[in-house]
Scaffold this motif. Structure first.
Motif, short mmCIF file in Angstrom:
data_model
loop_
_atom_site.label_atom_id
_atom_site.label_comp_id
_atom_site.label_asym_id
_atom_site.label_seq_id
_atom_site.Cartn_x
_atom_site.Cartn_y
_atom_site.Cartn_z
N ASP A 74 -34.27 18.54 -46.92
CA ASP A 74 -34.14 17.99 -48.26
C ASP A 74 -33.11 18.73 -49.12
O ASP A 74 -33.03 18.51 -50.32
N TYR A 109 -30.86 16.75 -51.51
CA TYR A 109 -31.59 16.17 -52.64
C TYR A 109 -31.93 17.24 -53.68
O TYR A 109 -31.87 16.98 -54.88
N LYS A 110 -32.26 18.44 -53.21
CA LYS A 110 -32.51 19.53 -54.15
C LYS A 110 -31.22 19.91 -54.89
O LYS A 110 -31.24 20.14 -56.09
N THR A 118 -27.30 16.81 -42.52
CA THR A 118 -28.71 16.46 -42.34
C THR A 118 -28.87 15.40 -41.27
O THR A 118 -27.92 14.74 -40.87
N SER A 159 -31.03 12.97 -41.82
CA SER A 159 -31.64 11.87 -42.56
C SER A 159 -30.96 10.54 -42.25
O SER A 159 -29.73 10.46 -42.17
#
Length: 163
Positions: free
Chosen positions: A43, A46-47, A86, A88
């Motif tokens: 994440d 996103y952070k 990532t 993701s």
């Protein structure tokens, strides 16, 4: 922690007694965003983005104009690059959304203000790592947007030997 301490007037963290009398600037924000972007957690992008948004929104609403912080193209590129690292499934789409934010709005404090060749290259790279069935088409579409914007004089970013 570093940004929390760099809030001398307690704008964002009014209970922190360890504040120091130094105002954050975009280099400080870029450093913290970069640290999160490179930390290796799934994440992380996103952070990094949340930190940027928090400071751009909350901070800028509460300080005088000369202390306001505006993102640079580098800020966006740091976050876009973190998406390329990532696994993701949404990484490429998120990176592309950030790219189009730069293309359409630009970074407020930059003369060029828009996405760079590096910005496009990072997103194309992100699509190249994606398992999305439309990844190749999306990467090709981005290359065409880059070429078209350059040819029409809308952007200084131009295709090069790498892209």
């Amino acid at each position: 922690f570093i940004l929390r301490r760099m809030d001398p007037d307690g704008i964002l963290h009014n209970n922190d007694e360890n504040r120091i009398d130094i105002w954050p600037n975009i280099e400080t924000i870029n450093g913290v965003v970069s640290a999160w972007a490179h930390c290796g957690t799934k994440d992380a992008p996103y952070k990094a983005e949340r930190i940027l948004q928090k400071y751009l929104n909350d901070w800028n609403l509460n300080v005088s104009q000369e202390r306001q912080i505006s993102p640079t193209v580098e800020t966006y590129n740091i976050i876009i690059a973190s998406h390329t690292r990532t696994k993701s499934k949404q990484a490429a789409r998120k990176a592309e959304a950030l790219l189009y934010e730069l293309v359409n709005v630009g970074a407020p404090d930059e003369d060029s203000g828009k996405a760079t060749t590096k910005s496009f290259g990072l997103v194309i790279s992100c699509w190249s790592k994606s398992s999305d069935p439309s990844a190749a088409e999306r990467a090709d579409q981005l290359l065409k947007v880059l070429e078209k914007n350059y040819e029409e004089g809308k952007s200084k970013a131009k295709p090069n030997i790498i892209i």
